[in-house]
Design an enzyme around this catalytic site. Structure first.
Site, mmCIF file in Angstrom:
data_model
loop_
_atom_site.group_PDB
_atom_site.id
_atom_site.type_symbol
_atom_site.label_atom_id
_atom_site.label_comp_id
_atom_site.label_asym_id
_atom_site.label_seq_id
_atom_site.Cartn_x
_atom_site.Cartn_y
_atom_site.Cartn_z
ATOM 1 C CD GLU A 96 -2.948 -1.210 0.115
ATOM 2 O OE1 GLU A 96 -3.001 -0.265 -0.700
ATOM 3 O OE2 GLU A 96 -3.710 -2.188 0.047
ATOM 4 N N GLY B 244 -11.423 1.142 1.817
ATOM 5 C CA GLY B 244 -12.638 0.398 1.567
ATOM 6 C C GLY B 244 -12.376 -0.856 0.774
#
Length: 192
Positions: free
Chosen positions: A97, A176
């Site tokens: 990430e 999300g």
């Protein structure tokens, strides 16, 4: 087990490098990062894996793929922390990430590679608006290799390179899953 002089010699012979795994959400970036890190462990290389402290979707510490494959990691707040946490006896560093890290991450990756460490970075190359995301473009520019992985467009079945946001939120970062995003190809992404 190698002695420290052997590790240094081995790193000098191999040299450091930066590898990038990028693509849209649900394209298998984290899955590929985990695969490469586990292969390095099988090769008896010393590995360390990091993720941003803000990414707690599946687990607070482990890097976890959408398929629930996991590998232990260390959550960090700032990319500069990596230089303090990574010891000289590490062979391979994984960063997941990467788009959520600060703009210092490319310099950190470069410094690690210059120390003879293989650095594998996974992250979104584009945000939900289809724009370059965070430090990823700079890391991709200095990487020895870039692997772009694709999801499947849920609208038409073609290769998807965009992360289409389903919920009304204009913030750059919205953690999300499938309730918030879906992968789309260029045509379906632009249709909205």
């Amino acid at each position: 087990m190698l002695f420290s002089e052997d590790v240094f010699r081995r790193k000098s012979e191999l040299g450091g490098s930066i590898e990038v795994i990028c693509g849209s959400m649900f394209s298998g970036k984290t899955e590929e990062l985990i695969r490469r890190m586990k292969r390095a462990q099988i090769a008896r290389l010393r590995v360390e894996i990091f993720k941003p402290k803000t990414d707690v979707r599946y687990d607070e510490t482990n890097v976890v793929s959408h398929n629930q494959n996991a590998i232990p990691s260390v959550p960090v707040e700032h990319s500069s922390s990596l230089l303090l946490l990574i010891t000289d006896n590490v062979d391979v560093v994984g960063i997941d990430e990467a788009q959520f890290f600060d703009d210092e991450l490319p310099n950190v990756c470069n410094a690690l590679a210059n120390r003879g460490i293989r650095v594998i970075v996974a992250g979104l190359d584009m945000d939900f608006k289809g724009q370059p995301f965070g430090p990823m473009p700079a890391i991709m520019a200095m990487a020895e290799s870039v692997t772009k992985v694709y999801a499947v467009c849920v609208q038409c079945g073609n290769p998807a390179l965009y992360s289409y946001r389903l919920v009304p939120d204009s913030g750059k970062i919205l953690l999300g899953e499938k309730e918030s995003y879906e992968p789309r190809c260029r045509v379906c992404f632009n249709k909205g």
